[in-house]
Design an enzyme around this catalytic site. Sequence first.
Site, mmCIF file in Angstrom:
data_model
loop_
_atom_site.group_PDB
_atom_site.id
_atom_site.type_symbol
_atom_site.label_atom_id
_atom_site.label_comp_id
_atom_site.label_asym_id
_atom_site.label_seq_id
_atom_site.Cartn_x
_atom_site.Cartn_y
_atom_site.Cartn_z
ATOM 1 C CG ASP A 84 -7.128 -5.690 5.110
ATOM 2 O OD1 ASP A 84 -6.984 -5.382 7.116
ATOM 3 O OD2 ASP A 84 -7.860 -5.006 4.669
ATOM 4 C CG ASN A 114 -0.290 -0.218 2.414
ATOM 5 O OD1 ASN A 114 0.617 0.625 3.051
ATOM 6 N ND2 ASN A 114 -0.752 -1.255 3.342
ATOM 7 C CG PHE A 134 -3.346 4.760 13.460
ATOM 8 C CD1 PHE A 134 -3.475 5.699 12.465
ATOM 9 C CD2 PHE A 134 -2.955 4.938 14.642
ATOM 10 C CE1 PHE A 134 -2.664 7.326 13.345
ATOM 11 C CE2 PHE A 134 -1.890 5.642 15.379
ATOM 12 C CZ PHE A 134 -1.762 7.068 14.571
ATOM 13 C CB ILE A 182 -0.794 -7.555 14.317
ATOM 14 C CG1 ILE A 182 -0.468 -8.445 13.536
ATOM 15 C CG2 ILE A 182 0.167 -7.122 15.289
ATOM 16 C CD1 ILE A 182 0.996 -7.196 12.258
#
Length: 396
Positions: free
Chosen positions: A276, A208, A322, A305
């Site tokens: 993911d 990402n 987050f 996690i």
Amino acid sequence: MLDGKRILLIIGGGIAAYKSLDLIRQLSKAGARVTPVLTRGGAQFVTPLSVSALAGSKVYTDLFDLTDEAEMGHIEFSRAADLVVVAPATADLMAKMAHGHADELASTLLMATDKRVLIAPAMNVRMWEHAATQRNLATLRSDGILIAGPNEGNMACGEYGPGRMSEPHEILGAIEAALTDGPLKGRHILITSGPTHEPIDPVRYIANRSSGQQGAAIAEALAGQGAQITFITGPATAPRPKGVNVIEVETAAQMLAATEAALPADAAIFAAAVADYRVEEASAQKIKKSGAEAPEIRLTQNPDILKTISNHAQRPKLVIGFAAETNDVQAHAKTKLDKKGCDWILANDVSPSTGIMGGAENQITRITRDGTDPWPRMTKRQTAQRIATLVAEALA
């Protein structure tokens, strides 16, 4: 920053001992007074004369070098410093520390001191990864020992991987952080940062756009308040924070393993943008075009996690996640808070039009079970400072 601070520097045996000479120079330049202890192994790599010349003081090599030993001089000697630093910390020294051995000067001083101890591990990659070393590392962490490094890179033995001693300027930063008085002094905080790379084949991966800037800024802000930081980062483009223990990983599975190995901690902040999914069976060879049809790539879920640590037997007192979203930001963040079991979610809109992912600014909404707290748009460093202040309040 180190004016008048007294550092007891133990130099272990290993090729990295040569870096201790530069560390002494940098400590002296910063105003610290260095008292060096040279182990028998360390003396195979650097000479007492060179160490003494740079430190401007006597070098101690033997337990009975100490004056008034009949009056337990090694006890006083071990407690006269503001901080005890072991650089390089060999696998042998770490094992002695973890198991309470005191059979020569260095290990005796480490057993007798009542001051904080910072170690900079240095050893062959196989020795670092050995189960015994990792058990000893976990014991030392739980005993409150501060750890700087190790870094990843080429070894003197020709191998590559984690085990290189941190550079002297990195150790200097860790020493400054350890001696910083602040509301988080004595607290251990775990931070994940950056993206993860999930391999498709040897040259391609799923990733990402996370730069790791926010995670690095949070680490530096918390270290500035006196916390001991374990910073676990994927392959981010942002510079690594100074004065913290940096652990480099690539995949989500590696990040989870490093996170669990770093426990216990007082707080954990999961700023990493973890993929993911990963490829179920990554190809060992580069995938080539073959005919008109694209190859089939099967995906499987990565470990969660945040959820794992939120429900861990060694769960930190404060767990922060987050939520990087592109729509319905607060709604998705509230759902994530409930599903993961963490204490806070720091939600932000990372739609391309915001310029937040990979940019220099952020705009956070803090979600807790007590409600929502929207913050104004600000720099990532300002955001980090606000997070650090709130973490200090929560752990007070």
